[in-house]
Motif scaffolding. Structure first.
Motif, PDB file in Angstrom:
ATOM      1  N   ASP A 150       0.827  -1.217   0.000  1.00  0.00           N
ATOM      2  CA  ASP A 150       0.000   0.000   0.000  1.00  0.00           C
ATOM      3  C   ASP A 150       0.858   1.263   0.000  1.00  0.00           C
ATOM      4  O   ASP A 150       0.699   2.137   0.858  1.00  0.00           O
ATOM      5  CB  ASP A 150      -0.958  -0.009   1.201  1.00  0.00           C
ATOM      6  N   ASN A 151       1.768   1.318  -0.969  1.00  0.00           N
ATOM      7  CA  ASN A 151       2.689   2.463  -1.073  1.00  0.00           C
ATOM      8  C   ASN A 151       3.465   2.681   0.220  1.00  0.00           C
ATOM      9  O   ASN A 151       3.668   3.817   0.667  1.00  0.00           O
ATOM     10  CB  ASN A 151       1.925   3.734  -1.446  1.00  0.00           C
ATOM     11  N   ASP A 152       3.895   1.570   0.792  1.00  0.00           N
ATOM     12  CA  ASP A 152       4.697   1.576   2.026  1.00  0.00           C
ATOM     13  C   ASP A 152       3.946   2.147   3.234  1.00  0.00           C
ATOM     14  O   ASP A 152       4.557   2.593   4.217  1.00  0.00           O
ATOM     15  CB  ASP A 152       6.004   2.358   1.829  1.00  0.00           C
ATOM     16  N   LYS A 153       2.609   2.085   3.197  1.00  0.00           N
ATOM     17  CA  LYS A 153       1.806   2.536   4.340  1.00  0.00           C
ATOM     18  C   LYS A 153       1.472   1.399   5.306  1.00  0.00           C
ATOM     19  O   LYS A 153       1.056   1.638   6.439  1.00  0.00           O
ATOM     20  CB  LYS A 153       0.482   3.157   3.850  1.00  0.00           C
TER      21      LYS A 153
END
Length: 331
Positions: free
Chosen positions: A223-226
């Motif tokens: 998750d986009n590095d989330k």
């Protein structure tokens, strides 16, 4: 009279009306659960009550320095046991968190439920629940003050440990001005803050380090590095000689990575059973995710146990985490 003050008064009546109490905390107890359990023991003895303290399993070694910890019974070691009709549960978000100790309760039991989890389902005969409290220890501190009972070193040490651990060493967002005022008052009773912090926050076992080495090799960012995911298998636990206590805090390593909003730890606890621990930084309500899998906890820290393989559970959980991140605008 405020609803909380009325609840304190109802709890005080409960303590005064009965004589012999069984006091219980949740399975795999943390510092707040253990500190609160022991604090209730000290409180009840001040009232000249008879009290039995019990856990489903062993009290974690890091909390055995607390005054009275040697008196806590391990229910798993007792094939035969008496039953009790007057119960106090500490830090149990729902009745299931009592675990096997529920077999010690009579059917006609009266139960005082003391807790601070937003997911608490008010399972007590009397419910002393304040969901904006930082810790169950904070609520027991309020009860002590409400009843006009003295704060000795032993009771203060147990309550301070509960506050310290559930606020992450007074670093988490639940560290309110009131928490600091309560901690200050407790320190005035010869509590030793440096020694307590060293025992419960700073010291780690070799097994914990070994698990950390293995779990970091499983780190996955999505998750986009989330979102950050870590995994501990039964094989990891066996080969490192680790126990449940040694896994404490591992989930924070994923969540603490810069830019990560949600950290998740998958821990295999048996064939077909996975314990999932969640931590979030500031936006995602992980208690809601945990609750969707039958668990619960706090907005920023929660957990659940899910049936399935690690692969299956990870797929189901990651879908919920991704959806929660999208709802918060984290595409």
């Amino acid at each position: 009279m405020s609803s909380y003050k009325a609840s304190l008064e109802a709890a005080a009546r409960f303590l005064k009306q009965h004589q012999h109490f069984l006091v219980v905390n949740h399975v795999n107890p943390d510092g707040d659960a253990t500190g609160s359990l022991l604090a209730m023991g000290w409180l009840l003895r001040q009232l000249d009550k008879q009290v039995t303290l019990v856990n489903e399993g062993k009290t974690p070694a890091k909390f055995m320095f607390l005054p009275g910890a040697d008196d806590i019974l391990n229910a798993s070691e007792r094939a035969e046991h008496p039953t009790y009709g007057t119960i106090i549960t500490c830090d149990c978000a729902d009745f299931a968190r009592v675990g096997e100790v529920a077999a010690w309760f009579t059917q006609e039991r009266e139960l005082l439920n003391i807790d601070h989890h937003p997911t608490n389902d008010l399972f007590g005969t009397v419910n002393l629940v304040r969901t904006d409290a930082a810790a169950t220890a904070e609520i027991i501190f309020d009860l002590v003050k409400h009843m006009g009972l003295p704060l000795g070193k032993e009771l203060a040490t147990c309550l301070y440990t509960g506050l310290l651990t559930d606020t992450g060493g007074f670093r988490y967002s639940n560290t309110t001005p009131y928490v600091m005022e309560a901690a200050s008052e407790l320190l005035a009773h010869r509590v030793e803050p440096a020694a307590i912090a060293e025992r419960v926050l700073e010291s780690i076992t070799k097994a914990h380090v070994s698990l950390l080495q293995r779990s970091l090799q499983t780190l996955e960012l999505t998750d986009n590095d989330k979102a950050a995911y870590l995994t501990v298998t039964l094989t990891d636990l066996i080969e490192t000689g680790a126990n449940n206590e040694d896994t404490e805090g591992l989930v924070n390593y994923g969540r603490n990575i810069e830019g990560v909003e949600v950290g998740v730890l998958f821990k295999e606890v048996a064939d077909g059973k996975v314990k999932v621990s969640f931590r979030s930084r500031s936006e995602v309500d992980v208690a809601a995710i945990a609750k969707s899998f039958g668990g619960g906890g706090h907005v920023r820290a929660a957990g659940c146990t899910v049936s399935g393989t690690i692969v299956e559970v990870k797929k189901a959980v990651s879908q919920k985490v991704s959806a929660a991140l999208r709802e918060c605008g984290n595409e």
